[in-house]
Design a protein around this motif. Structure first.
Motif, PDB file in Angstrom:
ATOM      1  N   LYS A 241       0.715  -1.193  -0.118  1.00  0.00           N
ATOM      2  CA  LYS A 241      -0.080   0.028  -0.047  1.00  0.00           C
ATOM      3  C   LYS A 241       1.019   1.181   0.144  1.00  0.00           C
ATOM      4  O   LYS A 241       0.222   2.597   0.033  1.00  0.00           O
ATOM      5  N   ASN A 242       2.123   1.257  -0.061  1.00  0.00           N
ATOM      6  CA  ASN A 242       3.133   2.534  -0.144  1.00  0.00           C
ATOM      7  C   ASN A 242       2.900   3.301   1.137  1.00  0.00           C
ATOM      8  O   ASN A 242       2.763   4.296   0.841  1.00  0.00           O
ATOM      9  N   THR A 243       2.668   2.534   2.162  1.00  0.00           N
ATOM     10  CA  THR A 243       2.243   3.284   3.478  1.00  0.00           C
ATOM     11  C   THR A 243       3.045   2.903   4.628  1.00  0.00           C
ATOM     12  O   THR A 243       3.139   1.715   5.013  1.00  0.00           O
ATOM     13  N   VAL A 244       3.139   4.020   5.471  1.00  0.00           N
ATOM     14  CA  VAL A 244       4.001   3.497   6.801  1.00  0.00           C
ATOM     15  C   VAL A 244       3.116   4.370   7.667  1.00  0.00           C
ATOM     16  O   VAL A 244       2.484   5.178   7.655  1.00  0.00           O
ATOM     17  N   TYR A 245       2.974   3.602   8.794  1.00  0.00           N
ATOM     18  CA  TYR A 245       2.075   3.935   9.957  1.00  0.00           C
ATOM     19  C   TYR A 245       2.794   4.066  11.360  1.00  0.00           C
ATOM     20  O   TYR A 245       4.101   3.671  11.739  1.00  0.00           O
ATOM     21  N   LEU A 246       2.148   4.914  12.217  1.00  0.00           N
ATOM     22  CA  LEU A 246       2.748   5.079  13.713  1.00  0.00           C
ATOM     23  C   LEU A 246       1.584   4.913  14.449  1.00  0.00           C
ATOM     24  O   LEU A 246       0.758   5.976  14.637  1.00  0.00           O
ATOM     25  N   GLN A 247       1.617   3.980  15.301  1.00  0.00           N
ATOM     26  CA  GLN A 247       0.604   3.551  16.397  1.00  0.00           C
ATOM     27  C   GLN A 247       0.840   4.196  17.653  1.00  0.00           C
ATOM     28  O   GLN A 247       2.154   3.967  17.973  1.00  0.00           O
ATOM     29  N   MET A 248       0.415   5.329  18.229  1.00  0.00           N
ATOM     30  CA  MET A 248       0.655   5.956  19.305  1.00  0.00           C
ATOM     31  C   MET A 248      -0.291   5.726  20.363  1.00  0.00           C
ATOM     32  O   MET A 248      -1.472   6.049  20.442  1.00  0.00           O
ATOM     33  N   ASN A 249       0.073   4.952  21.476  1.00  0.00           N
ATOM     34  CA  ASN A 249      -0.572   4.556  22.887  1.00  0.00           C
ATOM     35  C   ASN A 249      -0.165   5.371  23.727  1.00  0.00           C
ATOM     36  O   ASN A 249       0.927   5.917  23.947  1.00  0.00           O
ATOM     37  N   ARG A 250      -1.075   5.422  24.848  1.00  0.00           N
ATOM     38  CA  ARG A 250      -0.778   6.188  25.912  1.00  0.00           C
ATOM     39  C   ARG A 250       0.009   7.419  25.794  1.00  0.00           C
ATOM     40  O   ARG A 250       1.144   7.712  26.590  1.00  0.00           O
ATOM     41  N   LEU A 251      -0.736   8.277  25.127  1.00  0.00           N
ATOM     42  CA  LEU A 251      -0.300   9.743  24.642  1.00  0.00           C
ATOM     43  C   LEU A 251      -0.173  10.520  26.005  1.00  0.00           C
ATOM     44  O   LEU A 251      -1.116  10.439  26.828  1.00  0.00           O
ATOM     45  N   LYS A 252       0.824  11.437  25.729  1.00  0.00           N
ATOM     46  CA  LYS A 252       1.243  12.365  27.074  1.00  0.00           C
ATOM     47  C   LYS A 252       1.120  13.734  26.134  1.00  0.00           C
ATOM     48  O   LYS A 252       1.327  13.966  25.142  1.00  0.00           O
ATOM     49  N   PRO A 253       0.836  14.747  27.045  1.00  0.00           N
ATOM     50  CA  PRO A 253       0.928  16.120  26.510  1.00  0.00           C
ATOM     51  C   PRO A 253       2.269  16.727  26.153  1.00  0.00           C
ATOM     52  O   PRO A 253       2.111  17.237  24.839  1.00  0.00           O
ATOM     53  N   GLU A 254       3.456  16.018  26.561  1.00  0.00           N
ATOM     54  CA  GLU A 254       4.686  16.145  25.676  1.00  0.00           C
ATOM     55  C   GLU A 254       4.779  15.751  24.495  1.00  0.00           C
ATOM     56  O   GLU A 254       5.615  15.834  23.617  1.00  0.00           O
TER      57      GLU A 254
END
Length: 127
Positions: A76-89
Motif C-alpha cells: 500500500k506504499n504506506t507507513v504507520y505510527l501507532q501511538m498509545n498512552r499519549l502524553k501532553p509532551e
C-alpha cells in the motif's frame, strides 16, 4: 515527483491513542527506510521512529519506546505510527520522511539523512 502525505492527527486526551499514516508515491517505496519525526513549537525537529525498507528493523526514541509502534505496508506504499498512552509532551507536528539512499540505513535519527518529507499532521494531547 515524490510525495508523502500524512494523516491521522488530531486532538486526544492524555492516555489516549492515535494512528498516523503516511502514504508515499513517486519512488519505489519498498526500497527505502522511512522515518517519523516531530516538531513542537520553538523546538527542533526530533526523531521519533524509523523502519527499514523490508520492515525487519525498527528504531525508537527513548521517549516513545514502549508506547509507539512503527509499521509499514509495502503493498500500500504506506507507513504507520501507532501511538498509545499519549502524553501532553507528545504534542507536535508529526512528519514522515523518506531516506536518501535505497536499501541503506545509517543515521536514521538525523533529519539530514532523509530526502523527502510530508507536510506534517498535528497531534495535540490535552492533560
Amino acid at each position: 515527483q515524490v510525495q508523502l502525505v500524512e494523516s491521522g492527527g488530531g486532538l486526544v486526551q492524555a492516555g489516549g491513542s492515535l494512528r498516523l499514516s503516511c502514504a508515499a508515491s513517486g519512488r519505489t517505496f519498498s526500497t527505502y527506510t522511512m522515518g517519523w519525526f516531530r516538531q513542537a513549537p520553538g523546538k527542533e525537529r526530533e526523531f521519533v521512529s524509523a523502519i527499514t525498507w523490508g520492515g525487519d528493523d525498527t528504531y525508537y526514541a527513548s521517549s516513545v519506546k514502549g508506547r509507539f509502534t512503527i509499521s509499514r505496508d509495502n503493498a500500500k506504499n504506506t507507513v504507520y505510527l501507532q501511538m498509545n498512552r499519549l502524553k501532553p509532551e507528545d504534542t507536535a507536528i508529526y512528519y514522515c520522511g523518506s531516506y536518501r539512499i535505497p536499501y541503506y540505513i545509517a543515521h536514521y535519527y538525523a533529519p539530514s539523512d532523509y530526502e523527502y518529507w510530508g507536510q506534517g499532521t498535528q497531534v495535540t494531547v490535552s492533560s
